[in-house]
Motif scaffolding. Structure first.
Motif, PDB file in Angstrom:
ATOM      1  N   LYS A   1      44.425  46.784  41.405  1.00  0.00           N
ATOM      2  CA  LYS A   1      45.251  46.554  40.218  1.00  0.00           C
ATOM      3  C   LYS A   1      44.873  47.447  39.043  1.00  0.00           C
ATOM      4  O   LYS A   1      45.668  47.611  38.116  1.00  0.00           O
TER       5      LYS A   1
ATOM      6  N   LEU B   1      36.461  39.214  39.067  1.00  0.00           N
ATOM      7  CA  LEU B   1      37.220  40.309  39.664  1.00  0.00           C
ATOM      8  C   LEU B   1      36.473  40.851  40.879  1.00  0.00           C
ATOM      9  O   LEU B   1      35.254  40.700  40.993  1.00  0.00           O
TER      10      LEU B   1
ATOM     11  N   ASP C   1      41.580  39.817  41.380  1.00  0.00           N
ATOM     12  CA  ASP C   1      42.162  41.160  41.374  1.00  0.00           C
ATOM     13  C   ASP C   1      41.102  42.198  41.713  1.00  0.00           C
ATOM     14  O   ASP C   1      39.930  42.061  41.344  1.00  0.00           O
TER      15      ASP C   1
ATOM     16  N   GLU D   1      46.670  46.623  46.575  1.00  0.00           N
ATOM     17  CA  GLU D   1      45.752  45.552  46.215  1.00  0.00           C
ATOM     18  C   GLU D   1      44.935  45.918  44.975  1.00  0.00           C
ATOM     19  O   GLU D   1      44.504  45.043  44.227  1.00  0.00           O
TER      20      GLU D   1
ATOM     21  N   LEU E   1      44.152  41.419  33.780  1.00  0.00           N
ATOM     22  CA  LEU E   1      43.872  41.110  35.178  1.00  0.00           C
ATOM     23  C   LEU E   1      43.731  39.608  35.410  1.00  0.00           C
ATOM     24  O   LEU E   1      43.587  38.829  34.467  1.00  0.00           O
ATOM     25  N   SER E   2      43.755  39.221  36.667  1.00  0.00           N
ATOM     26  CA  SER E   2      43.659  37.826  37.080  1.00  0.00           C
ATOM     27  C   SER E   2      42.498  37.654  38.051  1.00  0.00           C
ATOM     28  O   SER E   2      42.058  38.625  38.691  1.00  0.00           O
TER      29      SER E   2
END
Length: 394
Positions: free
Chosen positions: A141, A110, A87, A139, A83-84
């Protein structure tokens, strides 16, 4: 022997918390071997053998990554590799450990969205599907679920969670915590389409704390190529590269790997289906004892009751912590405490790992004596009900 005990108590201490579980003598002997050179040829053979065996426990053909860490480390590894920052992750609050995983995700940057429950059942599959259907812009993730919620004694149906994600036509990753279920409850990483399975060594795998795991799908590996959360120690890429020859990119927990090698052999010798059936049987016997005492099991949904542990609710006005203290002092047995909103409301009986019928009889006998000693209102006969079931006379 109990370290740091105030006084000697005859007999073996009963460690009946939901983990760490009791470590078999055979595994303790494996730990006791001399440490080998983790860069030498023998270690490469050991590492390759263990990595291949571990895949069988997760029921996967993909990579399983082993860290020298607790299960909390494996949680972080699952998040930072896929993940980024910013996210969105959909999480189902089935209990205390799901709550802690959500807290970690927030600290990592997150955005978490929580599907709350009453802590008396597993994941809300219908709620997951409905939320994903509503997320037309994709949206979200990832969906994160705890398979066996150790704080409540509820086991979520991961196969149904996968079906819900598929029914919604949503591309979210599926991340699953099996820290207290792997090696005790049937689990199928590949078949159930899980992208990252998180686990730890100290419960169904019958080891001390100290190893954690990520089983990783091809989809998760693809996500890791563009994930932007910082990672170094937890990075899958150098681990997978070194694991190809049985080695690790940094110093592994060598003696714990000896123990893992032996513990996996023990599980395979018994047969995984037999291991799962044994846990199911002990879970049912324990719940019968609880019902015979006139007490209440925390997990209300029969489809979600855990084979690993049973959380027991005490009547209003009675302290679960006081009961646990009485049982420890009088009968040399440790039971699990209530966590979060269940603190002092429930006690937890662990029945997992290297655990047989006689240990269960002793455990339930200690609880029944403890209920009487602590003045908790109950009916006698819980142990007898469990024994009748174990004897096949139910």
């Amino acid at each position: 022997m109990v370290y740091f005990a105030e006084h000697h108590t005859a007999g073996r201490h009963f460690l009946q918390i939901p983990g760490p579980s009791n470590v078999p003598d055979r595994v303790l002997r494996a730990l006791d071997n001399p440490t080998m050179d983790h860069r030498g040829p023998d270690f490469g053979k050991l590492g390759a053998r263990i990595l291949e065996k571990t895949k069988k426990i997760f029921k996967t053909e993909s990579h399983v990554i082993i860290y020298p860490a607790s299960g909390t480390g494996a949680w972080e590894a699952a998040l930072v590799n896929t993940l980024s920052p910013g996210d969105k992750v959909l999480m189902c609050e089935t209990g205390w450990f799901a709550h802690l995983w959500q807290e970690m995700a927030g600290r990592l940057g997150l955005v978490t969205e929580l599907l709350a429950t009453d802590w008396r059942r597993g994941a809300d599959v219908g709620g997951i599907e409905a939320r994903l259907r509503a997320d037309t812009g994709h949206e979200i993730k990832a969906v994160a679920v705890v398979h066996n919620e150790t704080s409540t004694g509820a086991t979520s149906r991961i196969d149904e969670v996968r079906k819900a994600i598929d029914a919604a036509g949503h591309p979210a990753l599926l991340l699953v915590d099996t820290i207290s279920s792997l090696g005790s409850v049937d689990y199928r990483h590949d078949e159930w389409g899980v992208d990252v399975t998180v686990s730890g060594s100290q419960k169904g795998l019958m080891l001390p704390p100290g190893l954690s795991f990520n089983a990783v799908s091809a989809k998760a590996l693809k996500a890791s190529e563009t994930a932007k959360l910082p990672r170094s120690f937890w990075d899958w890429k150098p681990m997978i590269a070194s694991n190809a020859t049985g080695y690790f990119p940094y110093t592994p927990a060598t003696n714990m790997l000896y123990a893992l090698d032996t513990a996996l052999d023990m599980l395979f010798e018994e047969g995984l289906d037999n291991v799962f059936a044994r846990h199911d049987r002990h879970g049912e016997a324990t719940r019968r004892a609880v019902r015979a005492w006139g007490l209440e099991v925390q997990c209300e949904d029969p489809r979600h009751v855990s084979p690993v542990l049973t959380a027991v609710r005490l009547p209003e006005g009675h302290s679960a912590n006081a009961l646990r203290a009485t049982i420890l002092k009088k009968f040399n047995m440790s039971l699990g405490n209530g966590l979060g909103q269940l603190n002092d409301r429930v006690f937890r009986i662990g029945h997992l790992g290297d655990f047989g019928d006689l240990q269960l009889v002793g455990t339930l006998g200690g609880v029944e004596m403890g209920l009487a000693a602590a003045g908790v209102p109950h009916k006698p006969g819980g142990l007898a009900a469990a024994m009748q079931y174990l004897n096949g006379n139910d």
